[in-house]
Design an enzyme around this catalytic site. Structure first.
Site, PDB file in Angstrom:
ATOM      1  N   HIS A 291      31.540  45.466  41.721  1.00  0.00           N
ATOM      2  CA  HIS A 291      32.672  45.303  40.798  1.00  0.00           C
ATOM      3  C   HIS A 291      32.466  46.114  39.505  1.00  0.00           C
ATOM      4  CE1 HIS A 291      36.154  42.333  39.887  1.00  0.00           C
ATOM      5  NE2 HIS A 291      36.318  43.455  39.216  1.00  0.00           N
TER       6      HIS A 291
ATOM      7  N   ARG B 202      41.455  43.298  44.072  1.00  0.00           N
ATOM      8  CA  ARG B 202      40.774  41.998  44.119  1.00  0.00           C
ATOM      9  C   ARG B 202      40.384  41.764  45.575  1.00  0.00           C
ATOM     10  NH1 ARG B 202      39.853  42.317  39.602  1.00  0.00           N
ATOM     11  NH2 ARG B 202      40.398  40.975  37.841  1.00  0.00           N
TER      12      ARG B 202
ATOM     13  N   GLU C 287      33.163  36.835  45.747  1.00  0.00           N
ATOM     14  CA  GLU C 287      32.169  37.455  44.860  1.00  0.00           C
ATOM     15  C   GLU C 287      31.299  36.393  44.202  1.00  0.00           C
ATOM     16  OE1 GLU C 287      35.050  41.006  43.390  1.00  0.00           O
ATOM     17  OE2 GLU C 287      33.663  40.251  41.911  1.00  0.00           O
TER      18      GLU C 287
END
Ligand code: NAP
Length: 318
Positions: A285, A238, A267
């Protein structure tokens, strides 16, 4: 009648499986995360919600909805740091996730980023695409050879182990790791006492811990100072596990050799300073982005819903 809300479009097979369970399944067609009023509506208007990354079920959202109708958040994904699990449980809402279904696909992306970063693949691709390639020569675009080197896994869980196995069996690499608890592993690996000790030993630091308050900025200036100047940082976990500002400084000053990132602190915002650097590989991602993987994740979330509806133990409750 049970009402289910699926907060993003999902593969057809997943939606069909949910509709087999229950007649009232609503699929939200928007691909963006839930807005604050939608988060409250999710808890108010549905019995079960199948949310995913970006749907911020914070303590505030649970505080805003005094007596939620929702009883289960069947998250799509293994990472659930966007859900305040303690607040959910206090409100009587069960939370589940989809471990295992994501492991191999995410490990593959981890190894891809290691290779891309070490061997300058993205930089080379940009060179060819721009029409600037002047041709092969013996000292052109020299990168770091990966086979036989040392990898340092931060977080030796399912994905960490899957990456370590690929490194050991596929690339003949020496595996080192840092983990909060001791692990019994079926391949050779040396445990480091501290993150800095690990960072100093290896050619690749690969981050595979969950996100959230406990791991926020776990990788920062101290880690980069400990790393060797040719070493690469890979993050498939993450974004907030890595202090992005410190990473930019480490890359700009040549403190580390490069970085391969699948995830970012804010993000989908990726800082201009990061995008301007050649020695960083940036993916949007992609960890689990394959149809069969996303289908398996969705079917696992539906299995959690099915167990919940039947009054059975939810297999992947967190
Ligand atoms: P996992 O099996 O639970 O492994 C997590 C590892 O991190 C465990 O070894 C655990 O240590 C360690 N850990 C957990 N909390 C920690 C803490 N507070 N401090 C230090 N170490 C901690 O999870 P996984 O299935 O491998 O997934 C890992 C993460 O990858 C997910 O949570 C998700 O955020 C991320 N992910 C990203 C993508 C992507 O698309 N890029 C895809 C899938 C998953 P213990 O052994 O002591 O429990």
């Amino acid at each position: 009648m049970t009402r289910i809300w699926i907060t993003r479009p999902l593969p057809d097979e997943v939606v069909a499986a949910a509709r087999k369970l229950c007649d009232d399944v609503v699929v939200r067609e928007n691909t963006m995360p839930l807005e604050p009023d939608e988060l409250r509506a999710a808890l108010t208007n549905f019995d079960i919600v199948l949310p995913t990354l970006g749907d911020q079920f914070s303590a505030q959202v649970f505080a805003d909805v005094a007596a939620p109708r929702c009883r289960l958040l069947a998250n799509f994904g293994v990472g659930f740091n966007h859900i305040d699990v303690a607040a959910a449980q206090a409100a009587g809402v069960t939370v589940s996730n989809t471990p295992g279904a994501v492991t191999d696909a995410t490990a593959d992306i981890g190894v891809m980023l290691m290779l891309m970063s070490a061997r300058r693949a993205a930089e080379g691709e940009r060179l060819v695409r721009a029409g600037d390639w002047a041709g092969w020569h013996p000292t052109q675009m020299l990168g770091l050879h990966m086979s036989g080197k040392r990898v340092g896994i931060v977080g030796m869980g399912r994905i960490g182990q899957a990456i370590a196995r690929r490194c050991h069996f596929g690339f003949g690499m020496e595996v080192h790791y840092a983990n909060r608890s001791a692990k019994t592993l079926d391949f050779p690996a040396a445990r480091a006492e501290t993150l800095e000790e690990l960072a100093g030993r290896v050619d690749f630091v690969v981050v595979a811990v969950p996100g959230g308050a406990e791991t926020r900025h776990m990788i920062g200036a101290a880690t980069f100072a400990a790393m060797q100047p040719h070493a690469h940082l890979i993050n498939i976990a993450r974004g907030d596990v890595v202090d992005e500002a410190a990473l930019i400084t480490a890359l700009e000053t040549g403190q580390i050799g490069g970085a391969g990132l699948d995830v970012y602190e804010r993000e989908p915002e990726v800082p201009e300073a990061l995008r301007a650097l050649d020695r960083v590989t940036l993916l949007p991602h992609l960890g689990t982005a394959a149809l069969e993987v996303r289908t398996a994740m969705g079917l696992m979330a539906v299995d959690n819903i099915a167990a919940f509806c039947a009054g059975d133990r939810v297999p992947n409750a967190v």
